[in-house]
Design a protein around this motif. Structure first.
Motif, PDB file in Angstrom:
ATOM      1  N   ALA A  37     -12.771  20.250  -3.920  1.00 54.18           N
ATOM      2  CA  ALA A  37     -11.913  21.151  -4.697  1.00 54.18           C
ATOM      3  C   ALA A  37     -10.451  20.721  -4.567  1.00 54.18           C
ATOM      4  CB  ALA A  37     -12.079  22.588  -4.224  1.00 54.18           C
ATOM      5  N   ALA A  38     -10.046  20.317  -3.377  1.00 54.05           N
ATOM      6  CA  ALA A  38      -8.676  19.847  -3.175  1.00 54.05           C
ATOM      7  C   ALA A  38      -8.423  18.585  -3.988  1.00 54.05           C
ATOM      8  CB  ALA A  38      -8.420  19.597  -1.694  1.00 54.05           C
ATOM      9  N   ALA A  39      -9.403  17.690  -4.039  1.00 55.52           N
ATOM     10  CA  ALA A  39      -9.258  16.445  -4.798  1.00 55.52           C
ATOM     11  C   ALA A  39      -9.113  16.730  -6.294  1.00 55.52           C
ATOM     12  CB  ALA A  39     -10.448  15.525  -4.538  1.00 55.52           C
ATOM     13  N   GLU A  40      -9.802  17.761  -6.796  1.00 52.23           N
ATOM     14  CA  GLU A  40      -9.677  18.140  -8.206  1.00 52.23           C
ATOM     15  C   GLU A  40      -8.249  18.548  -8.538  1.00 52.23           C
ATOM     16  OE1 GLU A  40     -12.542  21.073  -9.392  1.00 52.23           O
ATOM     17  OE2 GLU A  40     -14.212  19.890  -8.610  1.00 52.23           O
ATOM     18  N   LEU A  41      -7.532  19.091  -7.555  1.00 52.84           N
ATOM     19  CA  LEU A  41      -6.137  19.487  -7.750  1.00 52.84           C
ATOM     20  C   LEU A  41      -5.161  18.365  -7.386  1.00 52.84           C
ATOM     21  CD1 LEU A  41      -6.374  23.127  -6.373  1.00 52.84           C
ATOM     22  CD2 LEU A  41      -6.047  22.443  -8.754  1.00 52.84           C
ATOM     23  N   GLY A  42      -5.703  17.209  -6.982  1.00 53.84           N
ATOM     24  CA  GLY A  42      -4.846  16.061  -6.682  1.00 53.84           C
ATOM     25  C   GLY A  42      -4.484  15.893  -5.227  1.00 53.84           C
ATOM     26  N   TYR A  43      -5.158  16.576  -4.319  1.00 52.08           N
ATOM     27  CA  TYR A  43      -4.841  16.471  -2.895  1.00 52.08           C
ATOM     28  C   TYR A  43      -5.930  15.676  -2.187  1.00 52.08           C
ATOM     29  CZ  TYR A  43      -2.011  20.366  -4.369  1.00 52.08           C
ATOM     30  OH  TYR A  43      -1.138  21.150  -5.060  1.00 52.08           O
TER      31      TYR A  43
END
Length: 154
Positions: free
Chosen positions: A87-93
């Motif tokens: 989920a964090a990767a989906e937001l760019g993290y």
């Protein structure tokens, strides 16, 4: 305050905060609801069976928040990113999850949602300063209802 609305305190009611209601024209009387007063549509709601469109209203709720504890907000965002890296990767993290306050807030908001953030604001290092609710007719952009609530720091 809109020229179309009047303060409830002008009508003899003494309610805390600046609650506003539309001055009703001919038609049904205003109805008291939790958090203020609303006016039912002056024209009857029409169904698809009658072949005429229904009245459409858009309600917008705005919450104003302040970051009270940036360290706590960053810590919570880091925990969220570590627990749900996809989920964090989906937001760019991604690793090493270095982020500023704005990015941390975005991650916390995506995890909690607006209503969840209201309930858990203090646990996230945030404070709700005020909320505003505005309802408008979508066909004419005319104001149907507005309410603003200010919160004192605890």
């Amino acid at each position: 305050m809109s020229a179309l609305s009047r303060s409830l305190s002008d009508a003899g009611a003494s309610l805390p905060g600046p609650a506003h209601a539309v001055t009703p024209g001919p038609g049904p009387a205003p109805v008291a609801v939790r958090g203020g007063t609303t006016c039912p549509p002056a024209r009857p709601a029409r169904t698809a069976a009658s072949g005429v469109a229904r009245l459409a209203v858009t309600v917008t709720e705005t919450r104003h928040l302040v970051i009270e504890d940036p360290g706590l907000l960053m810590h919570r965002a880091w925990q969220i990113a570590r627990c749900d890296p996809e989920a964090a990767a989906e937001l760019g993290y991604g690793e090493p999850y270095i982020m500023n306050e704005r990015q941390a807030f975005t991650l916390v908001l995506a995890d909690c949602g607006g209503d969840g953030l209201d309930e858990r604001a203090e646990q996230m290092g945030l404070r709700v300063v005020s909320t505003a609710t505005v309802a408008t007719c979508t066909d004419s952009d005319s104001l149907v209802y507005e309410d603003e609530r200010l919160f004192e720091p605890s």
